[in-house]
Design a protein around this motif. Sequence first.
Motif, PDB file in Angstrom:
ATOM      1  N   ALA A 127       2.227  -8.792  11.097  1.00 60.85           N
ATOM      2  CA  ALA A 127       1.130  -8.251  10.285  1.00 60.85           C
ATOM      3  C   ALA A 127       1.027  -9.001   8.960  1.00 60.85           C
ATOM      4  O   ALA A 127       2.042  -9.196   8.287  1.00 60.85           O
TER       5      ALA A 127
ATOM      6  N   ILE B 164      -0.700  -9.414   4.996  1.00 63.79           N
ATOM      7  CA  ILE B 164      -0.841  -8.426   3.911  1.00 63.79           C
ATOM      8  C   ILE B 164      -2.142  -7.624   4.092  1.00 63.79           C
ATOM      9  O   ILE B 164      -2.193  -6.437   3.764  1.00 63.79           O
ATOM     10  N   GLY B 165      -3.164  -8.274   4.679  1.00 65.82           N
ATOM     11  CA  GLY B 165      -4.420  -7.572   4.952  1.00 65.82           C
ATOM     12  C   GLY B 165      -4.219  -6.463   5.976  1.00 65.82           C
ATOM     13  O   GLY B 165      -4.731  -5.358   5.819  1.00 65.82           O
ATOM     14  N   ASP B 166      -3.434  -6.778   7.037  1.00 60.48           N
ATOM     15  CA  ASP B 166      -3.131  -5.753   8.060  1.00 60.48           C
ATOM     16  C   ASP B 166      -2.345  -4.596   7.436  1.00 60.48           C
ATOM     17  O   ASP B 166      -2.574  -3.431   7.748  1.00 60.48           O
ATOM     18  N   PHE B 167      -1.393  -4.962   6.563  1.00 63.74           N
ATOM     19  CA  PHE B 167      -0.561  -3.938   5.914  1.00 63.74           C
ATOM     20  C   PHE B 167      -1.431  -3.029   5.033  1.00 63.74           C
ATOM     21  O   PHE B 167      -1.281  -1.803   5.051  1.00 63.74           O
ATOM     22  N   LEU B 168      -2.370  -3.644   4.296  1.00 64.24           N
ATOM     23  CA  LEU B 168      -3.260  -2.838   3.448  1.00 64.24           C
ATOM     24  C   LEU B 168      -4.130  -1.924   4.305  1.00 64.24           C
ATOM     25  O   LEU B 168      -4.346  -0.764   3.966  1.00 64.24           O
ATOM     26  N   ARG B 169      -4.607  -2.462   5.420  1.00 59.89           N
ATOM     27  CA  ARG B 169      -5.444  -1.654   6.317  1.00 59.89           C
ATOM     28  C   ARG B 169      -4.623  -0.469   6.870  1.00 59.89           C
ATOM     29  O   ARG B 169      -5.108   0.644   6.954  1.00 59.89           O
ATOM     30  N   PHE B 170      -3.349  -0.755   7.206  1.00 58.21           N
ATOM     31  CA  PHE B 170      -2.455   0.288   7.715  1.00 58.21           C
ATOM     32  C   PHE B 170      -2.238   1.361   6.649  1.00 58.21           C
ATOM     33  O   PHE B 170      -2.272   2.560   6.925  1.00 58.21           O
TER      34      PHE B 170
ATOM     35  N   GLN C 290      -4.192   2.169   4.306  1.00 57.65           N
ATOM     36  CA  GLN C 290      -5.417   2.889   3.948  1.00 57.65           C
ATOM     37  C   GLN C 290      -5.866   3.877   5.011  1.00 57.65           C
ATOM     38  O   GLN C 290      -6.869   4.545   4.829  1.00 57.65           O
ATOM     39  N   ARG C 291      -5.138   3.968   6.111  1.00 64.00           N
ATOM     40  CA  ARG C 291      -5.561   4.906   7.167  1.00 64.00           C
ATOM     41  C   ARG C 291      -5.545   6.356   6.678  1.00 64.00           C
ATOM     42  O   ARG C 291      -6.539   7.043   6.827  1.00 64.00           O
TER      43      ARG C 291
ATOM     44  N   ARG D 187      -5.175   5.787   0.624  1.00 63.89           N
ATOM     45  CA  ARG D 187      -6.345   4.979   0.237  1.00 63.89           C
ATOM     46  C   ARG D 187      -6.716   5.281  -1.222  1.00 63.89           C
ATOM     47  O   ARG D 187      -6.983   4.385  -2.013  1.00 63.89           O
TER      48      ARG D 187
ATOM     49  N   LEU E  93      -4.178   3.686  -3.555  1.00 63.80           N
ATOM     50  CA  LEU E  93      -4.393   2.241  -3.679  1.00 63.80           C
ATOM     51  C   LEU E  93      -5.562   1.953  -4.617  1.00 63.80           C
ATOM     52  O   LEU E  93      -5.501   1.055  -5.455  1.00 63.80           O
ATOM     53  N   LEU E  94      -6.639   2.741  -4.472  1.00 64.49           N
ATOM     54  CA  LEU E  94      -7.809   2.534  -5.337  1.00 64.49           C
ATOM     55  C   LEU E  94      -7.471   2.866  -6.788  1.00 64.49           C
ATOM     56  O   LEU E  94      -7.911   2.173  -7.713  1.00 64.49           O
TER      57      LEU E  94
ATOM     58  N   TRP F  80      -5.582  -0.012  -8.126  1.00 64.54           N
ATOM     59  CA  TRP F  80      -6.519  -1.108  -8.423  1.00 64.54           C
ATOM     60  C   TRP F  80      -7.234  -0.848  -9.755  1.00 64.54           C
ATOM     61  O   TRP F  80      -7.365  -1.750 -10.585  1.00 64.54           O
TER      62      TRP F  80
ATOM     63  N   SER G 168       6.982  -5.725  10.885  1.00 60.98           N
ATOM     64  CA  SER G 168       6.407  -6.484   9.765  1.00 60.98           C
ATOM     65  C   SER G 168       5.879  -5.558   8.666  1.00 60.98           C
ATOM     66  O   SER G 168       5.911  -5.909   7.487  1.00 60.98           O
TER      67      SER G 168
ATOM     68  N   TYR H 230     -13.152  -5.298  -1.578  1.00 62.02           N
ATOM     69  CA  TYR H 230     -12.337  -5.541  -0.379  1.00 62.02           C
ATOM     70  C   TYR H 230     -11.611  -4.268   0.047  1.00 62.02           C
ATOM     71  O   TYR H 230     -11.599  -3.907   1.223  1.00 62.02           O
TER      72      TYR H 230
END
Lengths: 70, 132
Positions: free
Chosen positions: A34, A36-42, A44-45, A50, A53-54, A57, B71, B128
């Motif tokens: 995975a 880092i994009g996959d990890f962030l998507r995971f 944010q489920r 989510r 994270l926002l 940010w 991972s 994003y």
Amino acid sequence: MPPDRALNVAVLLLLGAAVVAWQAATLWYGRRWASIGDFLRFLQRPWPLRGLLLLGWFWLGWHFFVRGSW
Amino acid sequence: MGRTTQALLLGLTGCALAGGAWWAMATEPFTWHARIATAAGGLVALGAGLVWRRLDPPTTPSPAADRHGASYAIWAVLAAAVVGFQLHMFTEQPRQLYPTVSSLVDTWLQPHPVRAAGFLLWMALGVYLLRR
């Protein structure tokens, strides 16, 4: 950690390099690992994560751009 | 909508965003102007992310995404190490000997064009995060 600026900066750089190297490895090996994009998507489920994270940010922008460094 | 119109709209949006970031970063730190400019940039990014998400909904994660446990664990360890070390540096003094990431990048962020570019990058990250 000892009061040694060079050592502390070196640890920070090492951690940054580890993040970049792992990201590069995940991209190099395609979908096996995975990114880092996959990890962030995971992350944010669930909606509370989510939201966190926002918030993180938003804090980042506030910290760098309201506080300023002039 | 024709390609020329699309390119024109994209160009105008880019100019508006660059101008907005330049103006936002010209504000004096710790003032209401700086707070309002940063909050406005954040709201624009969140709005853009929501609109994009509605126009082009994210795809459902494939079953393969759930087989990435190892991972994800490595990413979690790396994130914990970065955050933990940063917090440790933050709680120690003096800052000269225990630098945080922000104390290190503050010097690089001083030039106005770099600050404006950083502001745009921060907005892009917000889009994003919300778009996914």
